[in-house]
Design a protein around this motif. Sequence first.
Motif, PDB file in Angstrom:
ATOM      1  N   MET A 182      -1.737  -5.830  -3.854  1.00 35.35           N
ATOM      2  CA  MET A 182      -0.850  -5.924  -5.015  1.00 35.35           C
ATOM      3  C   MET A 182       0.564  -5.485  -4.648  1.00 35.35           C
ATOM      4  O   MET A 182       1.552  -6.094  -5.089  1.00 35.35           O
ATOM      5  N   GLN A 183       0.699  -4.440  -3.834  1.00 33.06           N
ATOM      6  CA  GLN A 183       2.022  -3.965  -3.430  1.00 33.06           C
ATOM      7  C   GLN A 183       2.711  -4.940  -2.469  1.00 33.06           C
ATOM      8  O   GLN A 183       3.920  -5.158  -2.556  1.00 33.06           O
ATOM      9  N   LEU A 184       1.929  -5.524  -1.579  1.00 30.71           N
ATOM     10  CA  LEU A 184       2.501  -6.445  -0.586  1.00 30.71           C
ATOM     11  C   LEU A 184       2.854  -7.801  -1.175  1.00 30.71           C
ATOM     12  O   LEU A 184       3.649  -8.550  -0.589  1.00 30.71           O
ATOM     13  N   ASP A 185       2.269  -8.117  -2.338  1.00 26.41           N
ATOM     14  CA  ASP A 185       2.569  -9.407  -2.970  1.00 26.41           C
ATOM     15  C   ASP A 185       4.059  -9.557  -3.278  1.00 26.41           C
ATOM     16  O   ASP A 185       4.590 -10.677  -3.308  1.00 26.41           O
ATOM     17  N   SER A 186       4.749  -8.437  -3.508  1.00 20.06           N
ATOM     18  CA  SER A 186       6.183  -8.509  -3.837  1.00 20.06           C
ATOM     19  C   SER A 186       7.006  -9.076  -2.682  1.00 20.06           C
ATOM     20  O   SER A 186       8.111  -9.584  -2.897  1.00 20.06           O
ATOM     21  N   LYS A 187       6.480  -9.016  -1.451  1.00 28.35           N
ATOM     22  CA  LYS A 187       7.168  -9.550  -0.274  1.00 28.35           C
ATOM     23  C   LYS A 187       6.432 -10.760   0.307  1.00 28.35           C
ATOM     24  O   LYS A 187       6.721 -11.187   1.421  1.00 28.35           O
ATOM     25  N   GLN A 188       5.508 -11.327  -0.484  1.00 30.21           N
ATOM     26  CA  GLN A 188       4.716 -12.487  -0.034  1.00 30.21           C
ATOM     27  C   GLN A 188       4.010 -12.206   1.297  1.00 30.21           C
ATOM     28  O   GLN A 188       3.929 -13.071   2.180  1.00 30.21           O
ATOM     29  N   LEU A 189       3.515 -11.002   1.428  1.00 33.53           N
ATOM     30  CA  LEU A 189       2.765 -10.625   2.621  1.00 33.53           C
ATOM     31  C   LEU A 189       1.281 -10.562   2.286  1.00 33.53           C
ATOM     32  O   LEU A 189       0.898 -10.083   1.212  1.00 33.53           O
ATOM     33  N   TYR A 217      -2.055  10.377   6.263  1.00 33.36           N
ATOM     34  CA  TYR A 217      -1.346  11.228   5.313  1.00 33.36           C
ATOM     35  C   TYR A 217      -0.288  10.415   4.595  1.00 33.36           C
ATOM     36  O   TYR A 217       0.368   9.547   5.191  1.00 33.36           O
ATOM     37  N   GLN A 218      -0.111  10.698   3.298  1.00 38.64           N
ATOM     38  CA  GLN A 218       0.935  10.036   2.499  1.00 38.64           C
ATOM     39  C   GLN A 218       0.936   8.530   2.742  1.00 38.64           C
ATOM     40  O   GLN A 218       1.987   7.908   2.911  1.00 38.64           O
ATOM     41  N   VAL A 219      -0.229   7.948   2.708  1.00 40.53           N
ATOM     42  CA  VAL A 219      -0.375   6.522   3.051  1.00 40.53           C
ATOM     43  C   VAL A 219       0.384   5.635   2.068  1.00 40.53           C
ATOM     44  O   VAL A 219       1.077   4.688   2.472  1.00 40.53           O
ATOM     45  N   GLU A 220       0.279   5.924   0.788  1.00 36.02           N
ATOM     46  CA  GLU A 220       0.950   5.088  -0.207  1.00 36.02           C
ATOM     47  C   GLU A 220       2.474   5.174  -0.052  1.00 36.02           C
ATOM     48  O   GLU A 220       3.178   4.163  -0.180  1.00 36.02           O
ATOM     49  N   GLU A 221       2.976   6.389   0.210  1.00 42.93           N
ATOM     50  CA  GLU A 221       4.424   6.548   0.405  1.00 42.93           C
ATOM     51  C   GLU A 221       4.890   5.791   1.647  1.00 42.93           C
ATOM     52  O   GLU A 221       5.953   5.156   1.645  1.00 42.93           O
ATOM     53  N   ARG A 222       4.098   5.810   2.700  1.00 38.65           N
ATOM     54  CA  ARG A 222       4.447   5.105   3.940  1.00 38.65           C
ATOM     55  C   ARG A 222       4.407   3.593   3.736  1.00 38.65           C
ATOM     56  O   ARG A 222       5.263   2.873   4.270  1.00 38.65           O
ATOM     57  N   LEU A 223       3.430   3.133   2.970  1.00 41.47           N
ATOM     58  CA  LEU A 223       3.387   1.691   2.691  1.00 41.47           C
ATOM     59  C   LEU A 223       4.613   1.280   1.879  1.00 41.47           C
ATOM     60  O   LEU A 223       5.204   0.215   2.110  1.00 41.47           O
ATOM     61  N   GLY A 224       5.018   2.122   0.928  1.00 42.96           N
ATOM     62  CA  GLY A 224       6.241   1.843   0.159  1.00 42.96           C
ATOM     63  C   GLY A 224       7.466   1.793   1.052  1.00 42.96           C
ATOM     64  O   GLY A 224       8.359   0.951   0.860  1.00 42.96           O
ATOM     65  N   PHE A 226       7.472   0.919   4.219  1.00 45.66           N
ATOM     66  CA  PHE A 226       7.381  -0.341   4.965  1.00 45.66           C
ATOM     67  C   PHE A 226       7.891  -1.512   4.124  1.00 45.66           C
ATOM     68  O   PHE A 226       8.669  -2.356   4.605  1.00 45.66           O
ATOM     69  N   ILE A 227       7.467  -1.557   2.869  1.00 41.28           N
ATOM     70  CA  ILE A 227       7.890  -2.655   1.989  1.00 41.28           C
ATOM     71  C   ILE A 227       9.400  -2.624   1.781  1.00 41.28           C
ATOM     72  O   ILE A 227      10.065  -3.668   1.732  1.00 41.28           O
ATOM     73  N   ALA A 228       9.957  -1.425   1.683  1.00 33.28           N
ATOM     74  CA  ALA A 228      11.408  -1.309   1.481  1.00 33.28           C
ATOM     75  C   ALA A 228      12.201  -1.756   2.700  1.00 33.28           C
ATOM     76  O   ALA A 228      13.349  -2.228   2.576  1.00 33.28           O
ATOM     77  N   GLN A 229      11.632  -1.651   3.917  1.00 33.72           N
ATOM     78  CA  GLN A 229      12.373  -1.946   5.145  1.00 33.72           C
ATOM     79  C   GLN A 229      12.005  -3.279   5.805  1.00 33.72           C
ATOM     80  O   GLN A 229      12.672  -3.686   6.753  1.00 33.72           O
ATOM     81  N   ILE A 230      10.984  -3.956   5.321  1.00 34.33           N
ATOM     82  CA  ILE A 230      10.487  -5.131   6.040  1.00 34.33           C
ATOM     83  C   ILE A 230      11.532  -6.238   6.158  1.00 34.33           C
ATOM     84  O   ILE A 230      11.652  -6.890   7.207  1.00 34.33           O
ATOM     85  N   ASP A 231      12.330  -6.441   5.135  1.00 30.11           N
ATOM     86  CA  ASP A 231      13.341  -7.500   5.206  1.00 30.11           C
ATOM     87  C   ASP A 231      14.386  -7.181   6.271  1.00 30.11           C
ATOM     88  O   ASP A 231      14.817  -8.068   7.039  1.00 30.11           O
ATOM     89  N   ASN A 232      14.827  -5.921   6.345  1.00 33.54           N
ATOM     90  CA  ASN A 232      15.803  -5.522   7.363  1.00 33.54           C
ATOM     91  C   ASN A 232      15.224  -5.661   8.763  1.00 33.54           C
ATOM     92  O   ASN A 232      15.912  -6.089   9.696  1.00 33.54           O
ATOM     93  N   TYR A 243       4.553  -4.762  15.617  1.00 30.11           N
ATOM     94  CA  TYR A 243       3.977  -3.685  14.821  1.00 30.11           C
ATOM     95  C   TYR A 243       5.084  -2.821  14.252  1.00 30.11           C
ATOM     96  O   TYR A 243       6.213  -2.784  14.738  1.00 30.11           O
ATOM     97  N   VAL A 244       4.685  -2.095  13.190  1.00 31.24           N
ATOM     98  CA  VAL A 244       5.557  -1.098  12.582  1.00 31.24           C
ATOM     99  C   VAL A 244       4.729   0.173  12.427  1.00 31.24           C
ATOM    100  O   VAL A 244       3.685   0.169  11.770  1.00 31.24           O
ATOM    101  N   ASP A 245       5.206   1.238  13.051  1.00 38.62           N
ATOM    102  CA  ASP A 245       4.475   2.509  13.038  1.00 38.62           C
ATOM    103  C   ASP A 245       5.183   3.461  12.073  1.00 38.62           C
ATOM    104  O   ASP A 245       6.319   3.855  12.301  1.00 38.62           O
ATOM    105  N   LEU A 246       4.504   3.802  10.983  1.00 39.32           N
ATOM    106  CA  LEU A 246       5.098   4.654   9.957  1.00 39.32           C
ATOM    107  C   LEU A 246       4.532   6.071   9.975  1.00 39.32           C
ATOM    108  O   LEU A 246       4.678   6.816   9.013  1.00 39.32           O
ATOM    109  N   ARG A 247       3.941   6.462  11.080  1.00 33.70           N
ATOM    110  CA  ARG A 247       3.322   7.790  11.166  1.00 33.70           C
ATOM    111  C   ARG A 247       4.369   8.858  11.520  1.00 33.70           C
ATOM    112  O   ARG A 247       4.170   9.700  12.395  1.00 33.70           O
TER     113      ARG A 247
END
Length: 273
Positions: A182-189, A217-224, A226-232, A243-247
Amino acid sequence: MAKKQNKPNVRKTAKNKDSHSNILQKAKNSMKWVLGLVAGVALTLTLVFVGIWVIGVDATNIFPLNRLEVTGQKHTQAKELYKKVEAISDRGFFTMDMTKAEKEIVDLPWVKKIQLRKVWPETLSIEITEHEPLAYWGDKGVVSVEGEVLYPNDLPEQNWVTLNGPAAIAEDLTELLQMYQMQLDSKQLQVQSIDLSERGAVNLKLADGIDVKLGNYQVEERLGRFIAQIDNLKKYKNDSLAYVDLRYQNGLVAAWKSDLKSQAVETNDNSNR
């Protein structure tokens, strides 16, 4: 002097005749009652013996259920159903244990519940409700939308997500999949797979080939993040993300496929020295 002639007692004779007729009629009525009683007893005994005979007959040899009518199946295979029904020793129309038959058929991987019905003279009607698949479970199973893991004999070839993790957390993983998608749908991922380690570390693989490392840890915040930076990130290089490592507490590390290729070449060169 002439003798006085005795006249017959007509009234007395008629009375005797009436009494005789009444006795005969009563006797006839008594006989009818006795005969009726005997006939009733005979009929009752006949019905009792017939009942015992019918119950004692092996109905599987007279009225066997030889035909199957199946509705509702999509993934359940006919040969699996046939084997289950064939294995039931008593398939008589009147004698088959429907509860036992239901338990046998529900044991099939895809079957969630069934409704059995006998159709005269030789048909067993089976209405199947199957588990609704959500994703593959590893390389051998399927997980339903309710988080139940199934292991069919033959996996269907579908464009489903693959989930990997301990079977005990299958239900939790299905909830994560639906939430992340549901969160990734906003970026058509589109999620292609989710790996959840025994320590709870989450790794996503997206349909476009990007590995997203979220950690435990803080998985939802990290996914957010990723979504905020994916276009850049996609605009940063004219290349596909590997890959994108958000750890990391505040940042992230990204790599592109050309970077991985250059690293592989450098590794090979060093190994030859």
